[in-house]
Design a protein around this motif. Structure first.
Motif, PDB file in Angstrom:
ATOM      1  N   ALA A   1     -18.883  46.650   7.785  1.00 39.72           N
ATOM      2  CA  ALA A   1     -19.726  47.328   8.729  1.00 39.72           C
ATOM      3  C   ALA A   1     -20.483  46.582   9.659  1.00 39.72           C
ATOM      4  N   LEU A   2     -21.061  45.542   9.137  1.00 42.22           N
ATOM      5  CA  LEU A   2     -21.873  44.427   9.857  1.00 42.22           C
ATOM      6  C   LEU A   2     -20.854  44.174  11.141  1.00 42.22           C
ATOM      7  N   TYR A   3     -19.792  43.669  10.912  1.00 39.93           N
ATOM      8  CA  TYR A   3     -18.929  43.024  11.797  1.00 39.93           C
ATOM      9  C   TYR A   3     -18.391  44.204  12.902  1.00 39.93           C
ATOM     10  N   GLU A   4     -18.202  45.365  12.697  1.00 39.40           N
ATOM     11  CA  GLU A   4     -17.943  46.658  13.526  1.00 39.40           C
ATOM     12  C   GLU A   4     -19.156  46.680  14.269  1.00 39.40           C
ATOM     13  N   VAL A   5     -20.402  46.766  13.683  1.00 37.09           N
ATOM     14  CA  VAL A   5     -21.691  46.825  14.500  1.00 37.09           C
ATOM     15  C   VAL A   5     -21.933  45.644  15.624  1.00 37.09           C
ATOM     16  N   VAL A   6     -21.877  44.461  15.254  1.00 35.29           N
ATOM     17  CA  VAL A   6     -21.836  43.191  15.945  1.00 35.29           C
ATOM     18  C   VAL A   6     -20.784  43.220  17.128  1.00 35.29           C
ATOM     19  N   SER A   7     -19.500  43.528  16.839  1.00 31.51           N
ATOM     20  CA  SER A   7     -18.428  43.305  17.752  1.00 31.51           C
ATOM     21  C   SER A   7     -18.676  44.594  18.698  1.00 31.51           C
ATOM     22  N   LYS A   8     -19.044  45.650  18.330  1.00 31.78           N
ATOM     23  CA  LYS A   8     -19.028  46.839  19.333  1.00 31.78           C
ATOM     24  C   LYS A   8     -20.441  46.931  20.147  1.00 31.78           C
ATOM     25  N   ALA A   9     -21.268  46.586  19.421  1.00 26.09           N
ATOM     26  CA  ALA A   9     -22.769  46.931  19.850  1.00 26.09           C
ATOM     27  C   ALA A   9     -23.780  45.769  19.748  1.00 26.09           C
ATOM     28  N   GLY A  10     -23.095  44.658  19.916  1.00 22.79           N
ATOM     29  CA  GLY A  10     -24.105  43.411  19.683  1.00 22.79           C
ATOM     30  C   GLY A  10     -25.086  43.097  20.916  1.00 22.79           C
ATOM     31  N   SER A  11     -24.418  43.703  22.105  1.00 25.01           N
ATOM     32  CA  SER A  11     -25.445  43.520  23.189  1.00 25.01           C
ATOM     33  C   SER A  11     -26.696  44.179  23.330  1.00 25.01           C
ATOM     34  N   ASN A  12     -26.584  45.519  22.410  1.00 23.89           N
ATOM     35  CA  ASN A  12     -27.631  46.178  22.198  1.00 23.89           C
ATOM     36  C   ASN A  12     -28.491  45.840  21.080  1.00 23.89           C
ATOM     37  N   MET A  13     -28.348  44.866  20.101  1.00 23.41           N
ATOM     38  CA  MET A  13     -29.131  44.456  19.010  1.00 23.41           C
ATOM     39  C   MET A  13     -30.452  43.590  19.490  1.00 23.41           C
ATOM     40  N   SER A  14     -31.574  43.673  18.978  1.00 22.24           N
ATOM     41  CA  SER A  14     -32.704  42.958  19.021  1.00 22.24           C
ATOM     42  C   SER A  14     -32.541  41.717  18.638  1.00 22.24           C
ATOM     43  N   ASP A  15     -33.458  40.762  19.218  1.00 22.04           N
ATOM     44  CA  ASP A  15     -33.423  39.229  18.892  1.00 22.04           C
ATOM     45  C   ASP A  15     -33.690  39.162  17.444  1.00 22.04           C
ATOM     46  N   THR A  16     -34.341  40.128  16.824  1.00 17.85           N
ATOM     47  CA  THR A  16     -34.590  39.992  15.397  1.00 17.85           C
ATOM     48  C   THR A  16     -33.438  40.137  14.297  1.00 17.85           C
ATOM     49  N   SER A  17     -32.739  41.296  14.915  1.00 14.17           N
ATOM     50  CA  SER A  17     -31.668  41.632  14.358  1.00 14.17           C
ATOM     51  C   SER A  17     -30.411  40.490  14.397  1.00 14.17           C
ATOM     52  N   ARG A  18     -30.407  39.881  15.667  1.00  8.73           N
ATOM     53  CA  ARG A  18     -29.289  38.756  15.903  1.00  8.73           C
ATOM     54  C   ARG A  18     -29.740  37.834  14.882  1.00  8.73           C
ATOM     55  N   SER A  19     -30.811  37.389  14.729  1.00  9.21           N
ATOM     56  CA  SER A  19     -31.440  36.166  14.058  1.00  9.21           C
ATOM     57  C   SER A  19     -30.886  36.494  12.600  1.00  9.21           C
ATOM     58  N   THR A  20     -31.191  37.591  12.177  1.00 13.99           N
ATOM     59  CA  THR A  20     -31.125  38.021  10.779  1.00 13.99           C
ATOM     60  C   THR A  20     -29.569  37.894  10.283  1.00 13.99           C
TER      61      THR A  20
END
Length: 305
Positions: free
Chosen positions: A22-41
């Motif tokens: 599920a994380l892979y799907e979120v990151v691959s499709k909406a990674g550009s919209n993630m916050s810096d904190t979420s990306r770091s996590t």
């Protein structure tokens, strides 16, 4: 996002796998919209240590890292790229090739070549696949000098005596690159042709079939019949061939390669342009294997692939 990351840390392998997917799907499709904190996590999770025996989790983490890197600033990725694991390297070349190839082309090629030469089959096999990804991606330099080390490394492992599956994968990569980017192969015919020919009569059937397919591909036999092969023989590289090797290669080309090429051409026409040597889906299977991470079986789903 927080719930998915937390769920991915559970000791339950089934839940963990589902959360990582599920994380892979979120990151691959909406990674550009993630916050810096979420990306770091997510980066911390993807870069966490995995138990050696937990192979599927290592693949899942690598895919997650590969999908994430394109959305991270360079200062966050340099360390990961300069010292990648073999799975991470394949994942990045699949998901975010521009991150590793454009700024680190020389280092990437060097890392792949060193890995191909390793005695550990897990490393060598996956680095052969990484070489395939590098050569097939549209990103980065593909000059003769840039690709020469990769083809030299591949040539060294397709010869008789090398590990069987490494040989097969090397031949699959050469065949596929020839089919999709023949312009990369032609300058290296002198290096590759004799090495491939050495396996076309191999007693190990998967090697024999892969070598036949690669031999037909490097000389474009299906589309050009004997035109490219004759040019090769009359070139400086062809003139330098050992007399026995040259005679044997000519005999094989006339007796076997032209017939296989004609059969493949007929099959291709009958299938509306699809198909190739052997099964109609062999070219698709070859590509899928090259673009896989961790050499998961062709029939298995790989994080939504």
């Amino acid at each position: 996002m927080a719930e998915l990351v937390t769920g991915s840390k559970t000791p339950d392998p089934g839940v963990k796998s589902a959360m990582l997917k599920a994380l892979y799907e979120v990151v691959s499709k909406a990674g550009s919209n993630m916050s810096d904190t979420s990306r770091s996590t997510v980066l911390g999770l993807a870069n966490s240590d995995i138990e050696e025996e937990d192979y599927l989790m290592a693949i899942a983490n690598a895919r997650l890292l590969g999908a994430l890197l394109k959305y991270l600033p360079p200062e966050s990725t340099n360390g990961l790229i300069r010292k990648p694991s073999v799975l991470n390297l394949n994942a990045v070349l699949l998901e975010s090739p521009e991150v590793v190839i454009e700024p680190f082309a020389e280092e990437t090629v060097s890392t792949i070549c060193q890995g191909i030469s390793q005695k550990n089959p897990f490393i060598s096999d996956n680095c052969v696949l990484a070489a395939g990804k590098y050569l097939l991606t549209e990103t980065g330099p593909k000059s003769f000098e840039t690709t020469k080390p990769l083809f030299e490394a591949l040539a060294s492992v397709i010869q008789p005596g090398a590990a069987i599956d490494t040989r097969r994968l090397g031949l699959v990569v050469i065949r596929t690159v020839s089919r999709l980017h023949i312009e990369l192969i032609r300058p290296h015919l002198a290096l590759l042709a004799p090495k491939i020919f050495a396996s076309v009569r191999d007693l190990i059937i998967p090697i024999k079939l892969s070598a036949e397919a690669a031999f037909l591909a490097i000389f474009s036999v299906v589309d050009s019949e004997g035109v490219v092969f004759e040019k090769y023989l009359s070139s400086a590289a062809g003139m330098e061939l050992n007399a026995n090797t040259k005679r044997s290669m000519q005999d094989y080309f006339r007796r076997v390669a032209l017939k296989l090429g004609a059969q493949a051409r007929e099959r291709k026409e009958a299938e509306g342009g699809q198909g190739g040597l052997g099964l109609g889906s062999d070219e698709v299977e070859d590509e899928r294997e090259i673009w896989s991470v961790g050499k998961v079986d062709l029939g298995e789903d790989q994080l939504g692939e």
